[in-house]
Design a protein around this motif. Sequence first.
Motif, PDB file in Angstrom:
ATOM      1  N   HIS A 131       4.831   1.563   1.006  1.00  0.00           N
ATOM      2  CA  HIS A 131       5.704   1.884  -0.130  1.00  0.00           C
ATOM      3  C   HIS A 131       6.637   3.038   0.236  1.00  0.00           C
ATOM      4  O   HIS A 131       7.849   2.984   0.009  1.00  0.00           O
ATOM      5  CB  HIS A 131       4.823   2.232  -1.336  1.00  0.00           C
ATOM      6  CG  HIS A 131       5.561   2.365  -2.621  1.00  0.00           C
ATOM      7  ND1 HIS A 131       6.258   3.504  -2.975  1.00  0.00           N
ATOM      8  CD2 HIS A 131       5.709   1.501  -3.657  1.00  0.00           C
ATOM      9  CE1 HIS A 131       6.793   3.340  -4.167  1.00  0.00           C
ATOM     10  NE2 HIS A 131       6.484   2.129  -4.601  1.00  0.00           N
ATOM     11  N   ASP A 176       0.855  -1.194   0.000  1.00  0.00           N
ATOM     12  CA  ASP A 176       0.000   0.000   0.000  1.00  0.00           C
ATOM     13  C   ASP A 176       0.892   1.246   0.000  1.00  0.00           C
ATOM     14  O   ASP A 176       2.111   1.155   0.199  1.00  0.00           O
ATOM     15  CB  ASP A 176      -0.973  -0.019   1.190  1.00  0.00           C
ATOM     16  CG  ASP A 176      -0.276   0.020   2.545  1.00  0.00           C
ATOM     17  OD1 ASP A 176       0.713   0.767   2.718  1.00  0.00           O
ATOM     18  OD2 ASP A 176      -0.723  -0.710   3.458  1.00  0.00           O
ATOM     19  N   HIS A 202      -2.544 -11.390   1.430  1.00  0.00           N
ATOM     20  CA  HIS A 202      -1.799 -10.131   1.585  1.00  0.00           C
ATOM     21  C   HIS A 202      -0.456 -10.364   2.281  1.00  0.00           C
ATOM     22  O   HIS A 202      -0.129  -9.713   3.280  1.00  0.00           O
ATOM     23  CB  HIS A 202      -2.630  -9.082   2.325  1.00  0.00           C
ATOM     24  CG  HIS A 202      -3.874  -8.708   1.591  1.00  0.00           C
ATOM     25  ND1 HIS A 202      -3.848  -7.923   0.463  1.00  0.00           N
ATOM     26  CD2 HIS A 202      -5.164  -9.060   1.789  1.00  0.00           C
ATOM     27  CE1 HIS A 202      -5.080  -7.797   0.012  1.00  0.00           C
ATOM     28  NE2 HIS A 202      -5.891  -8.471   0.788  1.00  0.00           N
TER      29      HIS A 202
END
Length: 177
Positions: free
Chosen positions: A100, A96, A166
Amino acid sequence: MQYQEITGFVESSHVSTDLSLSLASSENKSNERNRKGRKKKSMKMENDEWKCSTSLVLCENPWKIRKVLTTSDTGGLSRLLLREYVGENFMLPVLDAHAHRKVISGTGSSVSVWDVDTMSMHNLILKRWPSLNSFVLVGKWNRDFVLRRALNTGDEIGLLWDSFKHCFLFSVLKRNH
């Protein structure tokens, strides 16, 4: 084609028309047999077309990140060094925006790693190392992976992103014996 040649011969030699009728009759029977043969053959082909294979074939290797471990990966530094290309193309795009930014800044972001071989979850920190133009997975790499899985220099590992869980999936792909 054979019939046409024979017919031509029959007409030129003025042989009785009985022979012509006989040849025409045999050609009709031959055509009928050919049609039946083709029909059987086409039916067989149609049945063959519907047969399907139940074998599973993978078209490409799912392990997008593959690495043969080096001495620095398995030593006491407790880090897995990954090329810049790997980090930018396979790791950063799945994170996300907040994670990042943390990775790029060098602070690092926690990533979950599921060991598919032992079915266990682990947490590592993904960081960018600009001085080496690379990325690293640090934290408990040495304890949770190198020691626990008895990894050695020359072993090949694989990582890939699981968008449903995830997390990154980890596996030992090949042991260096």
